[in-house]
Design an enzyme around this catalytic site. Sequence first.
Site, PDB file in Angstrom:
ATOM      1  N   GLY A 115       0.819  -1.207   0.000  1.00 18.73           N
ATOM      2  CA  GLY A 115       0.000   0.000   0.000  1.00 18.73           C
ATOM      3  C   GLY A 115       0.849   1.251   0.000  1.00 18.73           C
ATOM      4  O   GLY A 115       2.060   1.186  -0.246  1.00 18.73           O
ATOM      5  N   CYS A 116       0.189   2.360   0.264  1.00 21.04           N
ATOM      6  CA  CYS A 116       0.860   3.662   0.251  1.00 21.04           C
ATOM      7  C   CYS A 116       2.157   3.605   1.055  1.00 21.04           C
ATOM      8  O   CYS A 116       2.145   3.322   2.243  1.00 21.04           O
ATOM      9  CB  CYS A 116      -0.068   4.731   0.844  1.00 21.04           C
ATOM     10  SG  CYS A 116       0.757   6.310   1.052  1.00 21.04           S
ATOM     11  N   PHE A 117       3.279   3.880   0.381  1.00 18.17           N
ATOM     12  CA  PHE A 117       4.572   3.695   1.054  1.00 18.17           C
ATOM     13  C   PHE A 117       4.831   4.665   2.196  1.00 18.17           C
ATOM     14  O   PHE A 117       5.681   4.402   3.032  1.00 18.17           O
ATOM     15  CB  PHE A 117       5.734   3.612   0.054  1.00 18.17           C
ATOM     16  CG  PHE A 117       5.873   4.729  -0.963  1.00 18.17           C
ATOM     17  CD1 PHE A 117       5.249   5.951  -0.821  1.00 18.17           C
ATOM     18  CD2 PHE A 117       6.672   4.523  -2.094  1.00 18.17           C
ATOM     19  CE1 PHE A 117       5.408   6.964  -1.761  1.00 18.17           C
ATOM     20  CE2 PHE A 117       6.844   5.526  -3.039  1.00 18.17           C
ATOM     21  CZ  PHE A 117       6.213   6.752  -2.878  1.00 18.17           C
ATOM     22  N   TRP A 118       4.082   5.738   2.256  1.00 18.87           N
ATOM     23  CA  TRP A 118       4.238   6.650   3.413  1.00 18.87           C
ATOM     24  C   TRP A 118       3.917   5.916   4.712  1.00 18.87           C
ATOM     25  O   TRP A 118       4.637   6.016   5.701  1.00 18.87           O
ATOM     26  CB  TRP A 118       3.286   7.836   3.315  1.00 18.87           C
ATOM     27  CG  TRP A 118       3.486   8.771   2.161  1.00 18.87           C
ATOM     28  CD1 TRP A 118       4.553   8.820   1.309  1.00 18.87           C
ATOM     29  CD2 TRP A 118       2.581   9.794   1.737  1.00 18.87           C
ATOM     30  NE1 TRP A 118       4.360   9.808   0.394  1.00 18.87           N
ATOM     31  CE2 TRP A 118       3.170  10.436   0.620  1.00 18.87           C
ATOM     32  CE3 TRP A 118       1.340  10.240   2.198  1.00 18.87           C
ATOM     33  CZ2 TRP A 118       2.562  11.487  -0.031  1.00 18.87           C
ATOM     34  CZ3 TRP A 118       0.727  11.296   1.545  1.00 18.87           C
ATOM     35  CH2 TRP A 118       1.333  11.907   0.440  1.00 18.87           C
ATOM     36  N   GLY A 119       2.776   5.221   4.696  1.00 17.36           N
ATOM     37  CA  GLY A 119       2.322   4.527   5.908  1.00 17.36           C
ATOM     38  C   GLY A 119       3.165   3.306   6.229  1.00 17.36           C
ATOM     39  O   GLY A 119       3.417   2.993   7.395  1.00 17.36           O
TER      40      GLY A 119
END
Length: 251
Positions: free
Chosen positions: A100-104
Amino acid sequence: MDYTRFKYGRVFVCGRCRQAIFNEEGVVSESSGLLNIRKLLPGSAQVRGEGVLCKNCGGLLGSVKRENGDKTYIIDRGGIISVLPEIFGKYFKDAIFACGCFWGVEYQFKKVVGIVYTRVGYCGGTKHNPSYEEVKSGTTGHKEAVHVLYDPRVTNYERLVRVFFEIHDFTQKDGQGPDIGSQYLSYIFYLNDEQRQIAEKYIGLLKSKGYDVATRLERAGRFWIAEDYHQDYYGKTGNLPYCHVRRRIFD
Ligand SMILES: [Zn+2]
């Protein structure tokens, strides 16, 4: 593995036992004898009174200074060794995960004991040096991924695989959370056969518990580091991730 292309800085390890204590991102200032450190790596050291001790061997590394609720660690160069990215392979190991979103994903891995550095990027596709916009278009085959460097004296690949499964919904087949698209799929990009076997073991374990596991295994190709503004996104903005929360699923 050429770690210099991940733009990693130095890592400082205990002079007695070689456990990683802090990295370049934690350094506020340095002189020939002392380093002022704002942040130690999770689980690397313990503070006893005014002293900062290596969690692994108990060796004295320096002292702590408290000011207005802020802590600064004053580390004596005599007790530590600085390791350059060129020789990381002698000290550390690495792994690549996508979920998923690599930020998280990066936010969650940064908190894990034994993690030395993290970088977000793209892996699994065919396009060389892809941009975020290209990956977002869903045409490159790349997934948003996180490269983690870890200290094998403190943790191991098996524990990181557990973290991976605990921070996302590995049964989702079209993305992760509200983020839909092939770039958000759940992938373990293994770097060697040992990693592949451990990942297979955990997928089997989860299936035996009744989970319909969507995670795929693939040998890691090149990891392309993402644009600077994506690195440590939540650390820089002070926000909390909307997409990744850790929950316990293993005993
Ligand atoms: Zn030590």
